[in-house]
Design a protein around this motif. Sequence first.
Motif, PDB file in Angstrom:
ATOM      1  N   LYS A   1      38.093   5.620 -15.737  1.00  0.00           N
ATOM      2  CA  LYS A   1      37.967   6.779 -14.995  1.00  0.00           C
ATOM      3  C   LYS A   1      36.925   6.121 -13.943  1.00  0.00           C
ATOM      4  O   LYS A   1      36.133   5.659 -14.160  1.00  0.00           O
ATOM      5  N   ARG A   2      37.080   6.653 -12.671  1.00  0.00           N
ATOM      6  CA  ARG A   2      36.043   6.095 -11.560  1.00  0.00           C
ATOM      7  C   ARG A   2      35.646   7.370 -10.984  1.00  0.00           C
ATOM      8  O   ARG A   2      36.503   8.238 -10.449  1.00  0.00           O
ATOM      9  N   ILE A   3      34.390   7.751 -10.792  1.00  0.00           N
ATOM     10  CA  ILE A   3      33.858   9.104 -10.078  1.00  0.00           C
ATOM     11  C   ILE A   3      33.979   8.636  -8.682  1.00  0.00           C
ATOM     12  O   ILE A   3      33.282   7.744  -8.036  1.00  0.00           O
ATOM     13  N   HIS A   4      34.474   9.592  -7.794  1.00  0.00           N
ATOM     14  CA  HIS A   4      34.476   9.506  -6.559  1.00  0.00           C
ATOM     15  C   HIS A   4      33.649  10.397  -5.535  1.00  0.00           C
ATOM     16  O   HIS A   4      32.903  10.143  -4.637  1.00  0.00           O
ATOM     17  N   GLU A   5      33.601  11.632  -5.991  1.00  0.00           N
ATOM     18  CA  GLU A   5      32.711  12.628  -5.497  1.00  0.00           C
ATOM     19  C   GLU A   5      31.941  13.371  -6.593  1.00  0.00           C
ATOM     20  O   GLU A   5      32.384  13.721  -7.587  1.00  0.00           O
TER      21      GLU A   5
ATOM     22  N   CYS B   1      30.496   9.234  -3.345  1.00  0.00           N
ATOM     23  CA  CYS B   1      29.592   8.368  -4.010  1.00  0.00           C
ATOM     24  C   CYS B   1      30.094   6.895  -4.537  1.00  0.00           C
ATOM     25  O   CYS B   1      31.365   7.117  -5.123  1.00  0.00           O
ATOM     26  N   ALA B   2      29.450   5.951  -4.865  1.00  0.00           N
ATOM     27  CA  ALA B   2      29.794   4.914  -5.565  1.00  0.00           C
ATOM     28  C   ALA B   2      29.584   4.713  -7.208  1.00  0.00           C
ATOM     29  O   ALA B   2      30.078   4.174  -7.823  1.00  0.00           O
ATOM     30  N   ILE B   3      28.129   5.330  -7.421  1.00  0.00           N
ATOM     31  CA  ILE B   3      27.618   4.776  -8.605  1.00  0.00           C
ATOM     32  C   ILE B   3      27.007   6.519  -9.074  1.00  0.00           C
ATOM     33  O   ILE B   3      26.209   6.919  -8.023  1.00  0.00           O
ATOM     34  N   VAL B   4      27.180   6.920 -10.228  1.00  0.00           N
ATOM     35  CA  VAL B   4      26.183   8.081 -10.444  1.00  0.00           C
ATOM     36  C   VAL B   4      25.490   7.559 -11.814  1.00  0.00           C
ATOM     37  O   VAL B   4      26.003   6.825 -12.736  1.00  0.00           O
ATOM     38  N   ILE B   5      24.168   8.096 -11.740  1.00  0.00           N
ATOM     39  CA  ILE B   5      23.112   7.787 -12.821  1.00  0.00           C
ATOM     40  C   ILE B   5      23.085   9.107 -13.332  1.00  0.00           C
ATOM     41  O   ILE B   5      22.524  10.109 -12.808  1.00  0.00           O
TER      42      ILE B   5
ATOM     43  N   VAL C   1      34.175   5.454 -18.337  1.00  0.00           N
ATOM     44  CA  VAL C   1      33.946   6.046 -16.908  1.00  0.00           C
ATOM     45  C   VAL C   1      32.993   5.046 -16.261  1.00  0.00           C
ATOM     46  O   VAL C   1      31.884   4.758 -16.520  1.00  0.00           O
ATOM     47  N   VAL C   2      33.821   4.084 -15.605  1.00  0.00           N
ATOM     48  CA  VAL C   2      33.143   2.910 -15.183  1.00  0.00           C
ATOM     49  C   VAL C   2      31.850   2.843 -14.230  1.00  0.00           C
ATOM     50  O   VAL C   2      30.830   1.969 -14.256  1.00  0.00           O
ATOM     51  N   ASN C   3      31.565   3.850 -13.638  1.00  0.00           N
ATOM     52  CA  ASN C   3      30.634   4.014 -12.606  1.00  0.00           C
ATOM     53  C   ASN C   3      29.592   5.004 -12.875  1.00  0.00           C
ATOM     54  O   ASN C   3      28.944   5.493 -12.061  1.00  0.00           O
ATOM     55  N   MET C   4      29.654   5.528 -14.339  1.00  0.00           N
ATOM     56  CA  MET C   4      28.513   6.332 -14.650  1.00  0.00           C
ATOM     57  C   MET C   4      27.450   5.371 -15.462  1.00  0.00           C
ATOM     58  O   MET C   4      27.861   4.954 -16.527  1.00  0.00           O
ATOM     59  N   TYR C   5      26.071   5.600 -15.198  1.00  0.00           N
ATOM     60  CA  TYR C   5      25.266   4.913 -15.857  1.00  0.00           C
ATOM     61  C   TYR C   5      24.323   5.711 -16.478  1.00  0.00           C
ATOM     62  O   TYR C   5      23.981   6.855 -15.905  1.00  0.00           O
TER      63      TYR C   5
END
Lengths: 257, 486
Positions: free
Chosen positions: B264-268, B284-288, B428-432
């Motif tokens: 999964k990749r978060i877009h918004e 957004c590209a990355i969510v922390i 969820v590859v872009n959540m850190y």
Amino acid sequence: MAAPWASLRLVAPVWNGRIRGIHRLGGAVAPEGNQKKKRTILQFLTNYFYDVEALRDYLLQREMYKVHEKNRSYTWLEKQHGPYGAGAFFILKQGGAVKFRDKEWIRPDKYGHFSQEFWNFCEVPVEAVDASDCDINYEGLDNLLRLKELQSLSLQRCSHVDDWCLSRLYPLADSLQELSLAGCPRVSERGLACLHHLQNLRRLDISDLPAVSNPGLTQILVEEMLPNCEVVGVDWAEGLKSGPEEQPQDTASPVPA
Amino acid sequence: MIRRVLPHGMGRGLLTRRPGTRRGGFSLDWDGKVSEIKKKIKSILPGRSCDLLQDTSHLPPEHSDVVIVGGGVLGLSVAYWLKKLESRRGAIRVLVVERDHTYSQASTGLSVGGICQQFSLPENIQLSLFSASFLRNVNEYLAVVDAPPLDLRFNPSGYLLLASEKDAAAMESDVKVQRQEGAKVSLMSPDQLRNKFPWINTEGVALASYGMEDEGWFDPWCLLQGLRRKVQSLGVLFCQGEVTRFVSSSQRMLTTDDKAVVLKRIHEVHVKMDRSLEYQPVECAIVINAAGAWSAQIAALAGIGEGPPGTLQGTKLPVEPRKRYVYVWHCPQGPGLETPLVADTSGAYFRREGLGSNYLGGRSPTEQEEPDPANLEVDHDFFQDKVWPHLALRVPAFETLKVQSAWAGYYDYNTFDQNGVVGPHPLVVNMYFATGFSGHGLQQAPGVGRAVAEMVLKGRFQTIDLSPFLFTRFYLGEKIQENNII
């Protein structure tokens, strides 16, 4: 001062997402006098131009880098000439004075030059160091802490000595008998609390420390902490208020010694 | 008669007709008109958005490279290091979304503010050492031109951990690990303890470890404000709002073993404004996820944990809020100025506060005694029954103390192994994550912030290797237990 500027300013001083003055720092900031300081032309330019801000940032970083350069650890010198030689060289380079055991004080002259003959007797332990007005900081203490038989240390008016530095002095506990911290602007009562390791201390000078919040009370607490030490500097009655009924009589009656 | 014709409330200044005004028209308040004209000119000039009709200045921007959910010390630390480590100035746009700008329930402001290196895991020790050097040089890291220097009020008095007979061996091996990593810790026998600290009662104490350097406590609020100030000067945007939704897209892919996995990749990120239904979708590209005690909710919004239990999709983020109490008391004959932060064998701890014989401390409740984390109400009976007896046993002077006040705060408690979660989620590859530190988040924040920033910018940990702290350990069941939790 704010009103005349406010009417002339057409572009709001919000630049780069940075909003000045709104995010107050509460009790953690320098006293109120700073906030009411008159806005100089330099500050005005910094707010409006990226280049001026970047230049001032660079100059600030350079000042800090200069202090770091002065406080490098002389590990090579220590290998060549031993810890006492390296430590003495460090102090003399900074502008302080050094006294080896049974020898005279070695001081640099006003041009910063000092006699190089101490390299001949660098097996002799260093007895006293006078590092007043030097730029010693936390890293520079590395060189000082090598002097295992130091008996007297004076760090008067050193502007970079703070509470962290004081917490580092415990390796000198066996030998240190005299310590002077008079006039250091960054030393507070929190740093003085970690001097309790120095049980051989006989004389401690803590006068004129602007960052200590309550000098009289601090003096009492430090005296309790170091029972064998003579703590000099602050009169414990300072900060005590005389009661309302005593005040009119004070001027008439002689003050007891 | 003129007065009756004019609208109500006009007053004496309008008896003369001014040029350019209309009778019975809008307010003839001259100062108001000037400020309105100034506002219009300001909005036309560069540096302001030209929204003459709608003012959207309270909304976050529509695009941002990195969105950090949570504006506490961990979130701001990640923002700071992202800006410090970016390859070009202004390369990354960062947005910090914080639900409560007063930080009334945030763990950072309510923390006791201690920092110590006496952990059993080498990674924890390295993080604390890094953070200590960050705090020592805080006025170089967080220097802003024309701003006054930060005074963190650091007390370098150290931590004193006491161990009973059965914990003595573990403490010795821990101290060995700590010394290997570079922490300056000394071991003391009960006799040495009594010598150094005459106010202590060494009954039941077999061994004590005392941190000599880089340990103590400081003012966390000051660090937070300093980080905030610096991070704003570096160009990070702040928004006060709540994250209510993630819009993401999924992709079915095959692993090297030909097993199907859904990435999964978060877009918004939908950020909802306070006390209103208005929201802004931020691309957004990355969510922390640095939301502290509420990180599990944010993770659930992203779909983490929705799946059959026992699978990677079904592994939830095991972070939950746990309430902890801190009590402040006054004891005139108590321990002196040299008192470190003492952590007793029973788990009770206390430290000095200021010059006036005030102390603060508390104790972590056992699993059965856990208070309800729904609110931050303080239970004073807990002090009477569970904290005071242990304190009075350890320090006899505390038999006569008077509680002045108390407060409660949340631990972002990791129920799995009480250590932090750092790094990306495998699915969820872009959540850190940068959360779950269970009470030692503040002291590890600078190190963790740097680690997450390195992971985001370079793809791997460079300064401190935090791979044991990744999310996958929850699925694989690899607990990294930390013994010295206060």
